[in-house]
Write an enzyme that holds these catalytic residues in place. Structure first.
Site, PDB file in Angstrom:
ATOM      1  N   LYS A  54       0.878  -1.185   0.000  1.00 32.15           N
ATOM      2  CA  LYS A  54       0.000   0.000   0.000  1.00 32.15           C
ATOM      3  C   LYS A  54       0.912   1.230   0.000  1.00 32.15           C
ATOM      4  CE  LYS A  54      -3.581   0.123   2.662  1.00 32.15           C
ATOM      5  NZ  LYS A  54      -4.272   0.171   3.987  1.00 32.15           N
TER       6      LYS A  54
HETATM    7  O1  G3P Z   1      -8.027   1.523   5.393  1.00 33.72           O
HETATM    8  C1  G3P Z   1      -8.054   2.907   5.640  1.00 33.72           C
HETATM    9  C2  G3P Z   1      -8.488   3.165   6.971  1.00 33.72           C
HETATM   10  O2  G3P Z   1      -7.890   2.337   7.900  1.00 33.72           O
HETATM   11  C3  G3P Z   1      -8.577   4.589   7.410  1.00 33.72           C
HETATM   12  O3  G3P Z   1      -9.749   4.556   8.096  1.00 33.72           O
HETATM   13  O4  G3P Z   1     -11.331   5.072   9.841  1.00 33.72           O
HETATM   14  O5  G3P Z   1      -8.987   5.934  10.012  1.00 33.72           O
HETATM   15  O6  G3P Z   1     -10.591   6.878   8.320  1.00 33.72           O
HETATM   16  P1  G3P Z   1     -10.178   5.690   9.129  1.00 33.72           P
END
Ligand code: G3P
Length: 222
Positions: free
Chosen positions: A86
């Site tokens: 990633k």
């Molecule tokens: O996979 C991306 C993710 O982990 C980010 O998520 O909830 O931190 O916006 P969030």
């Protein structure tokens, strides 16, 4: 659509994998720290558990081009196949997306906040694009922007897949499935809330209770 789990919690992975067709696991540096284990422990644990056909996506930590490339090679070398680095779509990251793809490495372009930057990563050869749906919604209509991205790739005949990330509710999931999303990485809490429908549990409880009251057992056959 590919069903991916966004966690480094091995117990959660095992629980969800036991009842759903899980296509893979994504992590990011924050998610790995939340596991309470070091990367040296948790990454091999996940690799050991996953079947070879299940995909694994691990994020680079380095921010400079050389560091990203070195980590992308390392990540891709962890398993014989179905493993992706990633790479965030910064200026250094975009360049690394292109060169990693040209080296034959699996790449998911991540931390995407606009369909346009996602599109550039697709042109650079990313296998997957991960728009941060919920975070994008702080600046506009995140769902519509991801729907546009899906359309942009289709009309331009690019086979890069969109993997929706940063989901915070099941309505976002619903809208993205309708929009034709190719993959979703689910936080376990969202998947669990989709599985555990209180109405379904209540209905089954009522069926069993009436059966037991009338026939004195909780199975179809005596
Ligand atoms: O996979 C991306 C993710 O982990 C980010 O998520 O909830 O931190 O916006 P969030």
């Amino acid at each position: 659509m590919e069903l991916i789990i966004d966690t480094a919690d091995l117990d959660e992975i095992k629980k969800l994998d036991a009842l759903l067709n899980v296509d893979g696991v994504t992590t990011n540096p924050t998610i790995i720290t939340r596991s309470g284990k070091t990367p040296e422990v948790v990454i091999p644990e996940i690799i050991e558990y996953l079947r070879p056909d299940q995909k694994l996506f691990i994020q680079v930590v380095a921010e400079d081009y050389d560091g990203i490339m070195e980590e992308a090679r390392y990540i891709n070398g962890l398993r014989p196949e179905n493993t992706y680095a990633k790479i965030p779509v910064t200026r250094e990251g975009l360049k690394a997306v292109r060169d990693a793809h040209n080296e034959g490495l699996g790449v998911l372009a991540t931390a995407i906040f606009s369909p346009e930057s996602a599109f550039l990563a697709a042109l650079n050869g990313a296998d997957y694009l991960a728009p941060y749906v919920n975070r994008m919604s702080n600046y506009g209509d995140g769902i519509q922007q991801v729907a546009d991205l899906i359309e942009m790739l289709a009309v331009q005949d690019l086979d890069t897949k969109v993997m929706a990330a940063s989901l915070h509710n099941t309505n976002q999931v619903h809208e993205l499935i309708l929009a034709g999303i190719q993959a979703i990485t689910f936080p376990p809490a969202i998947l669990n809330s989709m599985i555990d429908q209180p109405g379904t549990v209540g209905a089954v409880h009522d069926f069993t209770a009436s059966w037991e009251k009338n026939y004195g057992r909780t199975t179809l056959r005596a």
